[in-house]
Design an enzyme around this catalytic site. Structure first.
Site, PDB file in Angstrom:
ATOM      1  CD  GLU A 162      -2.102  -1.218   9.216  1.00  8.08           C
ATOM      2  OE1 GLU A 162      -1.493  -2.169   9.740  1.00  8.08           O
ATOM      3  OE2 GLU A 162      -2.758  -1.306   8.164  1.00  8.08           O
ATOM      4  CE  LYS A 215      -2.152  -6.407   3.652  1.00  5.77           C
ATOM      5  NZ  LYS A 215      -3.242  -5.920   4.516  1.00  5.77           N
TER       6      LYS A 215
END
Length: 311
Positions: free
Chosen positions: A26, A160
């Site tokens: 990414e 996360k």
């Protein structure tokens, strides 16, 4: 008439044509996830980690409206250093292309574009997921629904830890996204080795992960994404007490400043970097380098399996 097709970098196009292993990467980690000037250095290190493990890196992003799979160094530098780079999820890709934007792809967009280009393995740091207070805000990352319909293996350090990890795992189960731990039956929490949740499945080697991908292809059943959750070793994680203190102050700042939506993650990551005096950044870099290495090894094993003679 303008052509809005996906452009392949020369090295990536050659590798895909020849059946060699490729790993998607990414670009939001370059433009939004890491501070300057570390972001460009780390982006190059990530690509090198993929090369060192025997695969071709394909960092995905948009430059002046052109969606590129396999940014060259000049394009990567542009996304790392210019202001005004847009954060692109799947829904943004066509609009950004039509308006000639510079853009960095999220996990969702990178997964979708990589799969469209024929790339089956993707390395990132941590997934997006269900945000805290989602019962009131309905704030959930597009990563989850995209992975439900995109046949790609994503190597990550879980989701996360700033998110609602338990709710995210529940959503992944509902959406039919497979989750396996890499040499663990516990789900990692990005900065933390263990987020506190069990996993039903694990794989013990890149070759076993490649066998899972092969089984998915051979069964002929529609599968979405496969998450390979790769935890940091305990001695490399962020100190848990420091993590918990930093998260608590960061969440309080979010509420105070009214930060919502896609601004939440970069806000909290920046807070972690500041409040931990760079310790979280060092952990973040270790995460993505380890995941890039593992993803490349899975891609190599998967390519070898496809080209091996039948028994």
């Amino acid at each position: 008439m303008t052509n809005f097709h996906i452009s392949l970098g020369t090295e990536v196009a050659d590798a895909l044509r020849d059946g060699r292993p490729v790993v998607a990467l990414e670009s939001t980690i370059v433009s939004h996830g890491l501070p300057r000037p570390d972001n460009l250095r780390v982006a190059r290190e990530i690509e090198q980690a993929v090369r060192d493990a025997g695969a071709v890196p394909a960092t995905i992003g948009m430059v002046a409206g052109e969606l590129i799979v396999g940014l060259d160094d000049a394009q990567l530098t542009r996304l790392a250093t210019v202001d005004g780079v847009s954060k692109l999820s799947v829904r943004d890709l066509a609009v950004a292309a039509a308006t000639g934007a510079d853009g960095a792809t999220t996990v969702a967009a990178t997964s979708a574009v990589a799969a469209a280009a024929g790339i089956g393995v993707f390395a990132t740091g941590g997934l997006g997921g269900v945000h805290r207070e989602a019962a009131q805000t309905f704030d959930e990352s597009a990563d989850l629904v995209t992975l439900a319909r995109t046949p790609i293996a994503v190597v990550c350090a879980g989701v996360k830890s700033i998110l609602d990890v338990g709710a995210t795992l529940e959503r992944l189960e509902t959406l039919g996204v497979s989750v396996v731990g890499y040499r663990t039956r516990r789900f990692p929490g990005f900065y933390l080795t263990d987020a506190g949740f069990d996993l039903d499945w694990s794989v013990e080697s890149p070759e076993q992960a490649a066998d899972v991908l092969a089984a998915r292809r051979d069964q002929g059943v529609h599968h979405g994404g496969l998450i390979v959750a790769n935890p940091l070793p305990v001695d490399e994680q962020l100190d848990p007490a420091l993590h918990d203190r930093t998260l608590a102050t960061g969440l309080a700042m979010l509420a105070r400043d009214g930060v919502t939506g896609k601004a939440v993650t970069p806000f909290l990551l920046a807070h972690f970097h500041s409040a931990t005096e760079g310790a979280s950044l060092a952990v973040n870099v270790r995460i993505i380098l380890r995941n890039a290495d593992l993803a490349a090894r899975i891609a190599v094993a998967s390519a070898a399996r496809r080209t091996a003679p039948s028994a």
